[in-house]
Design an enzyme around this catalytic site. Structure first.
Site, short mmCIF file in Angstrom:
data_model
loop_
_atom_site.label_atom_id
_atom_site.label_comp_id
_atom_site.label_asym_id
_atom_site.label_seq_id
_atom_site.Cartn_x
_atom_site.Cartn_y
_atom_site.Cartn_z
N ASP A 109 33.94 28.59 -18.67
CA ASP A 109 33.81 29.75 -17.78
C ASP A 109 32.75 30.66 -18.38
O ASP A 109 32.98 31.32 -19.39
CB ASP A 109 35.16 30.46 -17.67
N GLN A 151 31.62 37.03 -22.05
CA GLN A 151 32.01 35.93 -22.92
C GLN A 151 31.89 34.59 -22.21
O GLN A 151 32.05 34.49 -20.99
CB GLN A 151 33.45 36.10 -23.40
N TYR A 187 34.13 33.75 3.63
CA TYR A 187 33.13 34.76 3.30
C TYR A 187 31.96 34.64 4.28
O TYR A 187 31.61 33.52 4.70
CB TYR A 187 32.63 34.51 1.89
N ALA A 208 31.35 31.96 -8.83
CA ALA A 208 31.99 30.68 -9.11
C ALA A 208 33.34 30.86 -9.80
O ALA A 208 34.25 30.05 -9.61
CB ALA A 208 31.07 29.82 -9.97
N ASP A 209 33.48 31.93 -10.58
CA ASP A 209 34.76 32.19 -11.24
C ASP A 209 35.84 32.57 -10.23
O ASP A 209 37.01 32.21 -10.40
CB ASP A 209 34.61 33.27 -12.31
N ARG A 210 35.45 33.27 -9.17
CA ARG A 210 36.41 33.64 -8.13
C ARG A 210 36.91 32.39 -7.39
O ARG A 210 38.09 32.27 -7.07
CB ARG A 210 35.79 34.63 -7.14
#
Length: 259
Positions: A6, A11, A100, A108-110
């Site tokens: 991720d 980070q 959306y 991309a994390d969502r």
């Protein structure tokens, strides 16, 4: 072994799965000019220092919100693990209906968090609260529809804005304040950060419940580095620190026929 990555603004977080069990987690500070060699050597050393053989990595999947790191990350995976990573991006299978207006804009994390949430609770209406550099509060319906949500500054970002945007306000330790009414500047900032974030999340959950779910209470899942601070406030049904890693693993299985 499966390596999940991720790539966040603050980070780079890694999770290693063996037979669907998360056996190792690690973090590396995100820097815009990190080279592929720096990333590759770091990741291989993490494996070795924890007693795992990096040559046993079977596949790699990642989500990234830092486009400038996508190329060095891909190069690092190819050079040091002999694997081309699967990146969450438009065109891959997600198992979700992305409602959306422009799906290419979704972080991309969502998407990874939504995929992970759907895997945990496949038939539920879900609100996902991811408390990292930014805080995102997203909606996933029982029909696997990702509807979007809200993005607001994360707790640490809010603190940095106060410290950098004012002449006399300092950085403070982020934590659960002993009381809402701070009796000195540090306590006042801690209170504002904590209860400001808590109030925003509560208000968004209430608004979504009314606007989207017609008053029917959804499942609320917390994830991200700061979510544990709010675990005692009764806003989350469950805090799942590994939610994005779990979503990445699910994504890999959907897109790699050999998994």
């Amino acid at each position: 072994m499966i390596l999940t990555l991720d790539i966040g603004n603050t980070q780079i977080s890694g999770g290693v799965f063996l037979n669907d069990a998360l056996i190792l987690q690690f973090r590396h500070t995100t820097t815009q000019h990190t080279s592929s060699d720096e990333l590759g050597i770091f990741m291989r050393s993490v494996f070795r220092e924890n007693g795992f053989d990096p040559t046993l990595v079977d596949d790699i999947v990642c989500c990234s919100v830092v486009p400038s790191l996508n190329y060095p990350l891909t190069s690092a995976c190819i050079k040091y693990f002999d694997k081309e990573p699967l990146l969450i991006k438009p065109g891959i299978k997600t198992g979700l209906q992305l409602k959306y207006s422009n799906p290419k804009e979704i972080g991309a994390d969502r998407i990874a968090a939504a995929i992970g949430a759907q895997a945990y609770y496949p038939n539920a209406n879900i609100i996902i609260v991811d408390m990292g550099t930014a805080t995102t509060v997203d909606i996933l319906t029982a029909k696997r529809e990702y509807l979007g949500g809200a993005i607001l500054p994360g707790v640490n970002m809010s603190m940095q804005a106060l410290a950098h945007g004012t002449a006399q306000l300092p950085n403070v330790e982020i934590g659960v304040p002993q009381r809402a009414c701070g009796t000195n500047t540090a306590e006042a900032i801690q209170s504002g950060l904590y209860y400001g974030a808590l109030g925003a999340i509560k208000e968004l959950i209430a608004a979504y419940t009314k606007e989207v779910f017609n008053g029917r209470k959804p499942m609320v899942l917390g994830t991200g580095g700061f979510s544990h601070l709010f675990n005692g406030e009764g806003i989350f049904n469950e805090v799942i620190p590994s939610l994005i890693f779990d979503g990445l693993l699910c994504t890999l299985k959907m897109n790699r026929s050999s998994i």
